[in-house]
Design a protein around this motif. Sequence first.
Motif, PDB file in Angstrom:
ATOM      1  N   GLU A 744      14.535   0.848  47.444  1.00 14.20           N
ATOM      2  CA  GLU A 744      13.657   1.092  48.593  1.00 14.20           C
ATOM      3  C   GLU A 744      14.460   1.558  49.814  1.00 14.20           C
ATOM      4  O   GLU A 744      14.056   2.495  50.527  1.00 14.20           O
ATOM      5  N   LYS A 745      15.605   0.944  50.088  1.00  8.71           N
ATOM      6  CA  LYS A 745      16.402   1.302  51.262  1.00  8.71           C
ATOM      7  C   LYS A 745      16.990   2.701  51.134  1.00  8.71           C
ATOM      8  O   LYS A 745      17.095   3.434  52.122  1.00  8.71           O
ATOM      9  N   LYS A 748      12.828   5.390  50.527  1.00  9.55           N
ATOM     10  CA  LYS A 748      11.566   4.675  50.790  1.00  9.55           C
ATOM     11  C   LYS A 748      10.372   5.429  50.222  1.00  9.55           C
ATOM     12  O   LYS A 748       9.467   4.828  49.624  1.00  9.55           O
ATOM     13  N   ASP A 752       7.889   3.829  47.409  1.00  9.66           N
ATOM     14  CA  ASP A 752       6.459   3.594  47.651  1.00  9.66           C
ATOM     15  C   ASP A 752       5.601   4.238  46.567  1.00  9.66           C
ATOM     16  O   ASP A 752       4.619   3.649  46.092  1.00  9.66           O
TER      17      ASP A 752
END
Length: 764
Positions: A744-745, A748, A752
């Motif tokens: 995610e980092k 992103k 998602d």
Amino acid sequence: MIQSIAKLTKFGIFQNYKPTPGLLPFNKNNLFYGWNGSGKSTLAKLFYSVNDKAVHKDFDTCEFLVTIKDHVDVTQKNIGENAVNIHVFNKDFIERNVNFEQSKANSIIILSEEKKEDMDNYKKLISENETKKDAHKKADGINNKAEDDLKKSLSKWASSIKKSFELIETNNNYYLNYDRTKLTKFIKDNKAAISKDSVLLPDIVKDLKNAIKPTQKEDIYKENIIELSLNNVLAEFDSIENLVAKSIFSNQISRLIANPDINLWVQEGLSIHNEYKSANCEFCNQKLPVGTISKLNEHFSVEYTKLIDDLAKAKVNYEHLAIMVHVKCPETIELYDEYHPEYILAKAQFELDQRECGKLIVEAVEKIELKLEKPFGIIAHKFSNVNATFENFNKSLKGLLSIIDKHNLKNQQFDEEVKKGQQKLELHFVSDILLTEKYADTEKLIEDQRVELVVQAEALVQLDANIKAIEAILINEAVGAHSFNESLFKFIGRKDISIEFDSALKGYKLKRGGKASPATNLSEGEKTAIAFIYFISKLKENGNKIENSIILVDDPISSFDSNHLFHSYSYLKKECEQALQLFVFTHNFQYFKLIRDWLIKKNKKDKIKSHFYSIDCTTEENRTSSINNANSTLLEFNSEYHYIFYKLHALKSLISLDLEKAFLIANLSRKLLEAFLSFKFPKGRNDFNQLLEAGCSDAEVREKVYRFINKYSHNQQIEFHETPIDNLLGEGDNIIHHVLEIVEKLDKAHYDEMEEVCKSNLVA
């Protein structure tokens, strides 16, 4: 077509397999996806067993049920009789047909289509052969069932005979252990004797049962039971008739004649006086009157004295005759049981005749005593039926003695007589059962069936010879080699590897280069390509039709690059699209995707339904596998990455982990991070640790993730002394969050969308 695997036990990783709830039945096309070690090759061995018509050698104690549409289901019991036309490509097929070490392969028998008349005749003979084989197989099955039924009946009959002998209390082990084998041998050895004449009457059976009882008795003494001399007996009775009728002439004294008791008393007194020469009366001591003794001597004359003596002797004779007549017979219990009925009757008759003889003897003695009492009287008497009465006595005596003789003879030959009785009873029991159950009719029917089977078998041998003769005309191994070489060239893109038929080998040599040297040191990819093309070529052997065949291919892409993957897919599609039923197993997502997209397109275009499955395996020590309907992430997305992300995302909500889940999470995390980080950081990095350093700046998180993955993925041994297992398992759920946070980092937007994919494709 194969519909399902309804049961599979003791078959490697499938120890107690049953279909999962809602599992789709197999359809025309069936695609399976599973990672290495999930059980694909093991499952392929089950299908190969059906192909081989024998339980696989690795799983000889297994049990299974493969359901077949509109046909007999296949189990481990009837696998040798199954009629499923299935062809399986797996390691077993390769080992049996292609020897890479010796650079050779079995012959591929291709039938020439150019010789139309011979081909038509060949096809006709093949059809006739199949029809006759089916008829022979059916007749053989009927005959086998009839033979099995007869064996069961023989066992049942033997058991009945055994029980009959047990009730008799015999001690002969032959009969106490009577079984089908003994009964069958007895029938064979005594065929002529087994008839209705050998079935005995109930009374005879009863006697025989008694006769074979194992207890031996004593001999019966019979010397005191003797036959009478009929002439002597008749003479005695004639003599008595004469004696009692005899008249004595003498100077009789009327008072003595009138008083027999006084006569007897005086006779005895006269004897005393004569003996002592007494002149006086010994009773009163008075002098006897002159002439008294002389008068008395004249009264008791010599004739008188002789008569009295004769009567006394006759009485003694009759007393002896009475003893001989009234001899005591042996008790019935002293004889063997089988002689009891006739002995009881004979004894009763003998005792009746004894009584009749006794009556005559008593009558004679009475006449003697009457004559002795009145010797001067004349008794006119005739005895009636003396001859007949004593003849009957002798006759019944002989009957009695004959039974005693039989008893004594049996005693002398006891073992032999018992054995004879047992054999008679066995013949009776067998004859009675076989006639009642119509054994001869059943045996004749089975024999007629055997003869017919021999005739059918001989016809099949001749037909097979005719087929082989035409095959010799039609077969062209060179055509098979040419077809194989053309396909191999297209597959690998070069002609340096080929096959050539060798008549001495009765197969093909694998060669490399123009000098035809053996094709050694083949790569794994080359081996797989050769084996796969050989399999496809062999599908057409002996005129076999693809449209009539079930085809299963187990991972035909080992060690292939992406170009070979596509060739494998194209070759499979081209050659097997028309198969009656197709099964494809693979661990390679790229290959899975090629086959998947082809089958989905067919579903839409041709409305031919294909079903998709995953083969999943647990990770505990005793691993087990299951077949499941493919998850939507396998069907709707174009990479394995989607599937791995989905599996890991589904586990992030776990509160605690067991060892099984720890292994699964570690391997999924490694696969996901390797794929994602390799894409994000394309510069060359030597190992997973360097990738993790590039993607995660937080040293503590990086260390925790690396330590967990390193402990549980791909390691053969876990070093428990470094970190307590409970601590590592407790960190498992946090590890998933850390892994997903790394993704995610770094990206992103990507994360998602992947999370949306997971949420929209959850499968209950």
